[in-house]
Design an enzyme around this catalytic site. Structure first.
Site, mmCIF file in Angstrom:
data_model
loop_
_atom_site.group_PDB
_atom_site.id
_atom_site.type_symbol
_atom_site.label_atom_id
_atom_site.label_comp_id
_atom_site.label_asym_id
_atom_site.label_seq_id
_atom_site.Cartn_x
_atom_site.Cartn_y
_atom_site.Cartn_z
ATOM 1 N N GLY A 172 0.842 -1.205 0.000
ATOM 2 C CA GLY A 172 0.000 0.000 0.000
ATOM 3 C C GLY A 172 0.871 1.246 0.000
ATOM 4 N N ARG B 208 19.240 10.730 -4.718
ATOM 5 C CA ARG B 208 20.254 11.790 -4.587
ATOM 6 C C ARG B 208 21.471 11.309 -3.798
ATOM 7 N NH1 ARG B 208 16.936 17.395 -4.895
ATOM 8 N NH2 ARG B 208 16.280 17.032 -7.039
ATOM 9 N N ARG C 283 0.851 -5.084 -5.256
ATOM 10 C CA ARG C 283 1.145 -6.332 -4.551
ATOM 11 C C ARG C 283 1.275 -7.369 -5.661
ATOM 12 N NH1 ARG C 283 -2.962 -3.801 -0.869
ATOM 13 N NH2 ARG C 283 -1.745 -3.117 0.902
ATOM 14 N N ASP D 217 5.758 -5.256 5.899
ATOM 15 C CA ASP D 217 6.307 -6.593 6.164
ATOM 16 C C ASP D 217 6.301 -7.500 4.938
ATOM 17 O OD1 ASP D 217 7.194 -6.488 8.727
ATOM 18 O OD2 ASP D 217 5.322 -7.164 9.640
ATOM 19 N N GLY D 218 5.194 -7.463 4.164
ATOM 20 C CA GLY D 218 5.082 -8.300 2.967
ATOM 21 C C GLY D 218 6.197 -7.951 1.988
ATOM 22 N N SER D 219 6.468 -6.678 1.841
ATOM 23 C CA SER D 219 7.527 -6.214 0.926
ATOM 24 C C SER D 219 8.893 -6.660 1.449
ATOM 25 C CB SER D 219 7.506 -4.690 0.827
ATOM 26 O OG SER D 219 6.193 -4.233 0.620
ATOM 27 N N THR E 12 4.527 2.434 5.546
ATOM 28 C CA THR E 12 3.108 2.051 5.664
ATOM 29 C C THR E 12 2.437 2.974 6.672
ATOM 30 O OG1 THR E 12 1.559 0.414 6.574
ATOM 31 C CG2 THR E 12 3.843 0.171 7.245
ATOM 32 N N ASP F 123 0.243 2.171 8.654
ATOM 33 C CA ASP F 123 -0.240 1.393 9.805
ATOM 34 C C ASP F 123 0.685 1.422 11.027
ATOM 35 O OD1 ASP F 123 -2.262 0.678 8.056
ATOM 36 O OD2 ASP F 123 -1.347 -1.257 7.554
ATOM 37 N N ASP G 273 2.845 -0.702 11.768
ATOM 38 C CA ASP G 273 2.759 -2.052 12.340
ATOM 39 C C ASP G 273 4.018 -2.891 12.092
ATOM 40 O OD1 ASP G 273 2.465 -2.290 9.619
ATOM 41 O OD2 ASP G 273 0.745 -3.638 9.691
ATOM 42 N N ARG H 169 -5.111 -1.905 9.313
ATOM 43 C CA ARG H 169 -5.101 -3.373 9.160
ATOM 44 C C ARG H 169 -5.323 -4.035 10.520
ATOM 45 N NH1 ARG H 169 -3.270 -5.892 4.493
ATOM 46 N NH2 ARG H 169 -2.101 -4.072 3.873
ATOM 47 N N GLU I 117 -9.872 -0.434 12.091
ATOM 48 C CA GLU I 117 -10.244 -1.399 11.038
ATOM 49 C C GLU I 117 -10.146 -2.846 11.549
ATOM 50 O OE1 GLU I 117 -7.356 -1.154 7.904
ATOM 51 O OE2 GLU I 117 -8.455 -2.498 6.589
ATOM 52 N N HIS J 79 -9.564 5.121 2.113
ATOM 53 C CA HIS J 79 -8.277 5.410 1.468
ATOM 54 C C HIS J 79 -7.867 6.880 1.489
ATOM 55 C CE1 HIS J 79 -8.810 1.304 0.144
ATOM 56 N NE2 HIS J 79 -7.515 1.293 -0.085
HETATM 57 O O1 F6P Z 1 -1.424 -1.226 4.899
HETATM 58 C C1 F6P Z 1 -2.033 -0.031 4.571
HETATM 59 C C2 F6P Z 1 -3.521 -0.216 4.394
HETATM 60 O O2 F6P Z 1 -4.097 1.021 4.038
HETATM 61 C C3 F6P Z 1 -4.241 -0.814 5.601
HETATM 62 O O3 F6P Z 1 -4.492 0.144 6.610
HETATM 63 C C4 F6P Z 1 -5.484 -1.366 4.961
HETATM 64 O O4 F6P Z 1 -5.959 -2.460 5.709
HETATM 65 C C5 F6P Z 1 -4.991 -1.827 3.613
HETATM 66 O O5 F6P Z 1 -3.780 -1.137 3.358
HETATM 67 C C6 F6P Z 1 -5.939 -1.581 2.477
HETATM 68 O O6 F6P Z 1 -5.417 -2.172 1.330
HETATM 69 P P1 F6P Z 1 -5.920 -1.883 -0.146
HETATM 70 O O7 F6P Z 1 -5.353 -0.563 -0.572
HETATM 71 O O8 F6P Z 1 -5.367 -2.999 -0.946
HETATM 72 O O9 F6P Z 1 -7.407 -1.834 -0.104
#
Ligand code: F6P
Length: 328
Positions: free
Chosen positions: A14, A28, A75, A106-108, A129, A131, A133, A175, A226, A258
């Site tokens: 994201g 740079r 992703r 984390d996924g990245s 991110t 989040d 997190d 998330r 969320e 978003h």
């Molecule tokens: O990780 C960032 C985030 O905005 C989370 O807060 C949310 O759960 C998720 O991405 C939403 O993902 P997508 O943009 O794929 O709907």
């Protein structure tokens, strides 16, 4: 003459406000270290599909203040297989990329770990991110901007809730983490904050609203993370209906969504992105990979990527107690 050393930079997962500032810093700092830089378009997709762009000093002008990411992000399913990782590494080598800065979550970082371990391309991760997190760092790029956006939006909801004597149930992103909810909730003076780090008790919340209502309180702001809403069928709408049924207070639900991912990054995000991007380049210049950059007590530090991925983040619940003590 020896070929110029080249690194790549990509944004993945994201998007988050401040990613552009990180790209700018990487480009740079690398150029000032005598290296060339390739931008990888749309995250790991760009590595699989050979989508690279040359980035010079001026190509990253006028982006420090912009939200989103000039490189695009995605992703990528193909990259989650071993063949995908090996193809990506091969494409890096063909393009002359010896190391890569990966800005994401984390996924990245799992992708960056695989590309380093299986593909032998040095990768350094930067936490990006909204989040917040990621366990190895106290701060992730985009978090401060997202909290401010959530705060501004809820301030607006408060105006209308107050005018109508209503209760407003607001869902904020994060998330499975409640950092945005807790901090934005405190900043807006929420009556009640629900975070996934603490078991949500609908009856406790209803009891508190009822008690305050009977003492004359007319309007309420309930901030729901969320990660709590996703475990309740119907999410915030269900919470809102329940509040209205039990307390008789007219209630509306709003999912901010978003909008929290966009907007011009705050000073905190621009500085964090710049210092972390700069630091990542120093590592790659020395031929060091398999690291994640983070912030601890305000200082930029780095960790082994495997160790970073094993770490668990724990929310400091004393802040929740503060929020609770000053609500209603
Ligand atoms: O990780 C960032 C985030 O905005 C989370 O807060 C949310 O759960 C998720 O991405 C939403 O993902 P997508 O943009 O794929 O709907």
């Amino acid at each position: 003459m020896a070929e110029k050393r080249t690194i790549g930079v990509l944004t993945s997962g994201g998007d988050a406000p401040g990613m552009n500032a990180a790209i700018r810093a990487v480009v740079r700092a690398a150029i000032k270290n005598g290296m060339g830089v390739k931008g990888v378009v749309r995250g790991y997709n760009g590595l699989i599909h050979n989508n690279f762009i040359d980035l010079a000093m001026r190509d990253v002008s006028d982006i420090i203040q912009r939200g989103g990411t000039m490189l695009g992000t995605a992703r990528c399913k193909e990259f989650s297989t071993e063949e995908g990782v090996l193809l990506a590494a091969e494409n890096c080598r063909k393009t002359g990329i010896e190391g890569l800065v990966v800005v994401g979550g984390d996924g990245s970082f799992r992708g960056a770990r695989d590309l380093t371990n299986l593909g032998h391309i040095n990768c350094v991760g930067i936490p990006g991110t909204i989040d917040n997190d990621i366990a190895c760092t106290e701060y992730t790029i985009g978090y401060n901007t997202a909290m401010n956006t959530a705060m501004e939006m809820v301030d607006k909801l408060r105006d209308t809730s107050q005018s109508h004597d209503r209760c407003s149930v607001v869902e904020v992103m994060g998330r499975r983490a409640g950092y945005i909810a807790l901090n934005a909730g405190i900043a807006v003076g929420a009556s009640y904050i629900a975070v996934p780090e603490r078991k949500f008790d609908m009856d406790e919340m209803l009891g508190k609203i009822q008690a305050a209502h009977s003492m004359g309180k007319q309007h309420f702001i309930i901030v729901v993370a969320e990660g709590v809403a996703m475990d309740i069928e119907g999410g915030c709408e269900t919470i809102a209906k329940r509040i209205e049924e039990v307390t008789g207070i007219e209630t509306r639900a709003t999912v901010l969504g978003h909008v929290q991912r966009g907007g011009n990054p705050t000073v905190i995000d621009r500085v964090a992105a710049t210092t972390m991007g700069h630091y990542a380049v120093q590592l790659l210049t020395q031929g060091i990979g398999s690291r994640v950059v983070g912030q601890q007590q305000g200082r930029v530090v780095d960790f082994d990527i495997n160790e970073a991925l094993q770490m668990k983040k724990k929310m400091d619940m004393s802040l929740y107690t503060v929020a609770d003590d000053v609500s209603f």
